[in-house]
Design a protein around this motif. Structure first.
Motif, PDB file in Angstrom:
ATOM      1  N   ALA A 286       0.826  -1.207   0.000  1.00 41.53           N
ATOM      2  CA  ALA A 286       0.000   0.000   0.000  1.00 41.53           C
ATOM      3  C   ALA A 286       0.860   1.257   0.000  1.00 41.53           C
ATOM      4  CB  ALA A 286      -0.935  -0.012   1.206  1.00 41.53           C
ATOM      5  N   GLY A 289       2.719   1.687  -3.213  1.00 42.23           N
ATOM      6  CA  GLY A 289       1.778   2.111  -4.236  1.00 42.23           C
ATOM      7  C   GLY A 289       1.522   3.599  -4.222  1.00 42.23           C
ATOM      8  N   ARG A 483      -8.191 -12.808  -1.406  1.00 39.80           N
ATOM      9  CA  ARG A 483      -6.857 -12.431  -1.875  1.00 39.80           C
ATOM     10  C   ARG A 483      -6.242 -13.471  -2.822  1.00 39.80           C
ATOM     11  NH1 ARG A 483      -4.997  -8.078   0.977  1.00 39.80           N
ATOM     12  NH2 ARG A 483      -2.905  -8.415   0.145  1.00 39.80           N
ATOM     13  N   LYS A 486      -5.264 -11.904  -6.237  1.00 41.63           N
ATOM     14  CA  LYS A 486      -4.203 -10.912  -6.065  1.00 41.63           C
ATOM     15  C   LYS A 486      -2.869 -11.593  -5.785  1.00 41.63           C
ATOM     16  CE  LYS A 486      -2.903  -6.749  -3.551  1.00 41.63           C
ATOM     17  NZ  LYS A 486      -3.311  -5.714  -2.579  1.00 41.63           N
ATOM     18  N   THR A 539     -11.373  -5.258   0.552  1.00 37.57           N
ATOM     19  CA  THR A 539     -10.734  -6.325  -0.222  1.00 37.57           C
ATOM     20  C   THR A 539     -11.705  -6.910  -1.242  1.00 37.57           C
ATOM     21  OG1 THR A 539      -9.361  -6.849   1.708  1.00 37.57           O
ATOM     22  CG2 THR A 539      -9.432  -8.479  -0.048  1.00 37.57           C
ATOM     23  N   GLU A 542     -11.788  -4.605  -4.176  1.00 36.43           N
ATOM     24  CA  GLU A 542     -10.578  -4.785  -4.986  1.00 36.43           C
ATOM     25  C   GLU A 542     -10.670  -6.065  -5.814  1.00 36.43           C
ATOM     26  OE1 GLU A 542      -5.707  -4.928  -4.543  1.00 36.43           O
ATOM     27  OE2 GLU A 542      -6.965  -5.380  -2.818  1.00 36.43           O
ATOM     28  N   ASP A 595      -5.278   0.015  -1.058  1.00 39.07           N
ATOM     29  CA  ASP A 595      -5.139  -1.012  -2.102  1.00 39.07           C
ATOM     30  C   ASP A 595      -6.329  -1.001  -3.055  1.00 39.07           C
ATOM     31  OD1 ASP A 595      -2.673  -1.972  -1.315  1.00 39.07           O
ATOM     32  OD2 ASP A 595      -3.485  -3.592  -0.086  1.00 39.07           O
ATOM     33  N   THR A 599      -6.239  -0.035  -7.103  1.00 41.87           N
ATOM     34  CA  THR A 599      -6.666  -1.026  -8.103  1.00 41.87           C
ATOM     35  C   THR A 599      -7.854  -0.522  -8.909  1.00 41.87           C
ATOM     36  OG1 THR A 599      -5.890  -2.840  -6.702  1.00 41.87           O
ATOM     37  CG2 THR A 599      -7.476  -3.398  -8.416  1.00 41.87           C
TER      38      THR A 599
END
Length: 623
Positions: A286, A289, A483, A486, A539, A542, A595, A599
């Protein structure tokens, strides 16, 4: 005295500890000298005996608004009364260096319009209220002391002030009032372990501290490269992650609080003031990013130290969590005298989950090191031998039953997510060894990595459920598996993954909010229920974006933003009523927000570019 709602707080900090300040102008939580030290103010968990430090209008009705000074961690609380408007600017000058016992809570008090009379009460309760204190009121300030600990209250006065404050000591607590007219600035600084007696300060001194603190935060924010659709929410989350980082070591606490309930009145009340390998590892991606390299580098050094020490004990080379200084003693105890937030007991100090076996931490740790290495934060070669020992251990032990990511207390299981992250650990180790030409038992790691992959597809997938499940032998869904794509285990558009998302949407998602799992279907050894988990909601958004389901992702993300509190902060969970519950603010939630925003921004930008490139239909000619 009743506890103020969890969401009715902002956070200020100095990169070694933090304070929560309510919309009523009260410091309701402050531990000193570190995040994981005993509390000095703890009224958030016990309104009667926890201790507090409030500054608010002395009498009559008033309304309140609270906001952060732009791009900073300076919290402004404004009071509106029939006689005038006043404000309190709260901040802690950063201690971005070696560990020190000196910390300052600065409370700059200002009358904006008309006239204001502020009421101040400083009621410390040292060592969770277990240590009685002495109070000395002098012409120059106030000194509180208990069992070797000291707090000095330095007042802000001007030479022309004949009677600025009136008050005294009541039961060991300091109470006084401050009367101001429009344009006047006064206030106070509460300092721990001062190097001298209390002293009077001038308004110019406190203004200088204000400008220095604002300048520090704005300079730091200027290093962030994010300029996307949700800049305000993303930058506030980044500042919050920075506030939760213990600068002397680079360790990030999961939250600055303990004992705030996942269910009001229930027993799911944990101490989160420690550095979880998992949570802090996720922060690396994160922060990188956003272009915030130094914070990622600092945590990489902290994690490297833990890997080299390998002090995990019988449960593996790493513990799942540590104190901010890297020590591993987190014995859990109960504060029997504290009532708990709105009666939520027991109030726990320490965390026995530190000794659990949670295999996923190795994947998260290795992924953060891999991401950091690709970003130019090269691993020191001296630490590679320790990493290979850890990965050798993973290759021998990934088949163990474990407690899992959610730290349940219902016994060990073969959790799919733990297996998944063991796959990640070995996969990233293999890639690092190849990229850097480093010595490693790559053949063994590769064989075990591939075994894990086959086993998850065979045993973690339930054909009847059309989904990957929580652990082998169950049909229960678990949002930790959001996840999977990812992590690179499966394509984000693979039919098995798409059907897993659909199954989760049907069972774990309620109006875009996401539960971790169903405690009724998967007993976790604890009584009661819990709310939706804010981390999982971001999440989920994402994961939808990665799967190309952009409109669903955008909607879920946008809805979740409405659950932030008035200054953009999130606790651990959202209750059925929509209120924030659990420890606050939670690092995991804020890094997941970052995150998801990164994304979703990329995916929406790419869709816009494709739309712009697409040929437009020719209009029919009339005729």
């Amino acid at each position: 005295m009743t506890e103020t709602a969890i969401a009715e707080h902002g956070i200020v900090g100095d990169l070694q500890t933090a304070a929560l300040i309510s919309t009523d102008g009260s410091v309701d939580w402050f531990c000193c000298p570190r995040f994981d030290s005993p509390s000095v103010f703890g009224s958030l968990l016990d309104g009667a005996d926890g201790g507090h430090f409030h500054v608010r209008p002395a009498a009559g009705e008033y309304t309140v608004k609270q906001a952060y000074h732009p791009d900073s961690a300076v919290l402004i609380t404004r009071f509106f009364t029939p006689t005038g408007v006043g404000e309190v600017a709260d901040f802690m000058p950063p201690e971005d260096g070696p560990a020190t016992g000196r910390h300052r809570i600065v409370r700059l008090v200002r009358c904006v319009r008309g006239r204001m009379r502020f009421e101040v009460e400083v009621a410390p309760r040292f060592d969770y209220g277990r240590q009685p204190h002495e109070t000395r009121f002098t012409a120059e300030g106030i000194l509180f002391s208990a069992n070797g600990s000291r707090l000095a209250l330095h007042p802000v006065r001007e030479p022309e002030d004949e009677v600025l404050a009136e008050g005294g000591i009541v039961g060991g607590d300091a109470r006084f009032t401050v009367s101001l007219t429009a344009g006047q600035i006064r206030g106070m600084v509460l300092e721990s372990e001062p190097d001298g007696p209390p002293r009077e300060l001038r308004a110019a001194e406190i203004r200088e501290l204000f400008e220095h603190t604002v300048g520090f935060w704005r300079s730091w924010v200027a290093g962030a490269t994010y300029h996307g659709r949700w800049r305000e929410a993303v930058i506030r989350s980044a500042i919050t992650l920075k506030l939760l980082t213990y600068a002397p070591t680079g360790g990030m606490v999961a939250a600055p609080t303990m004992g705030l309930p996942e269910q009001v009145g229930g027993e799911r009340n944990w101490d989160y003031r420690y550095t979880w390998v998992r949570d802090a590892s996720f922060s690396v991606g994160a922060l990188l990013g956003l272009g915030l390299v130094e914070e990622a580098r600092a945590f990489g050094m902290w994690l490297g130290d833990r890997v080299r020490e390998r002090t995990g004990g019988p449960s593996g080379p790493l513990k799942i969590m540590y104190r901010v200084d890297g020590s591993s003693e987190l014995k859990e105890e109960v504060l029997p005298g504290w009532s708990g937030y709105r009666g939520s007991r027991p109030v726990r100090v320490g965390n026995d989950a530190a000794d659990q076996l949670q295999l996923d931490i190795y994947g998260e740790a290795m992924d953060s090191l891999f991401i950091g290495d690709r970003a130019g934060l090269e691993l020191p070669l001296a630490g590679w031998s320790a990493i290979t020992e850890v990965l050798d251990w993973v290759s021998r032990n990934w088949q163990q039953d474990e407690e899992g990511i959610w730290e349940t207390r219902g016994g060990r299981q073969p959790f799919t997510y733990g297996r998944l992250m063991c796959w990640v650990a070995l996969d990233r180790g293999i890639r690092l060894a190849a990229a850097r030409g480093l010595p490693a038992d790559v053949a063994r790691w590769t064989a075990e990595r591939d075994r894990i992959h086959r086993e998850i597809l065979e045993r973690g997938w339930r054909p009847g459920r059309h989904a990957f499940v929580q652990h082998y032998g169950t049909d229960v869904l678990d949002s930790s598996l959001l996840r999977m794509a990812k992590a690179g285990f499966i394509s984000a558009t693979d039919p098995q993954w798409m059907s897993t998302l659909d199954a989760m949407k049907a069972e774990l998602v309620t109006d875009s909010l996401v539960f971790r799992y169903d405690p009724g279907a998967s007993p976790d050894g604890l009584r009661g229920e819990e709310g939706t988990f804010s981390l999982c909601t971001f999440t989920y958004a994402e994961a939808l974006a990665r799967a190309g389901r952009l409109d669903e992702a955008w909607e879920a993300f946008s809805k979740m933003l409405t659950y932030a509190n008035h200054v953009g902060l999130y606790s651990e969970e959202i209750a059925l009523t929509g209120e924030q519950v659990g420890n606050f603010p939670q690092a995991f939630t804020h890094l997941a927000l970052i995150d998801a925003a990164l994304t979703l921004d990329r995916a929406l930008d790419e869709r816009a570019r494709r739309s712009a490139r697409a040929p437009r239909p020719r209009s029919a000619k009339s005729g």
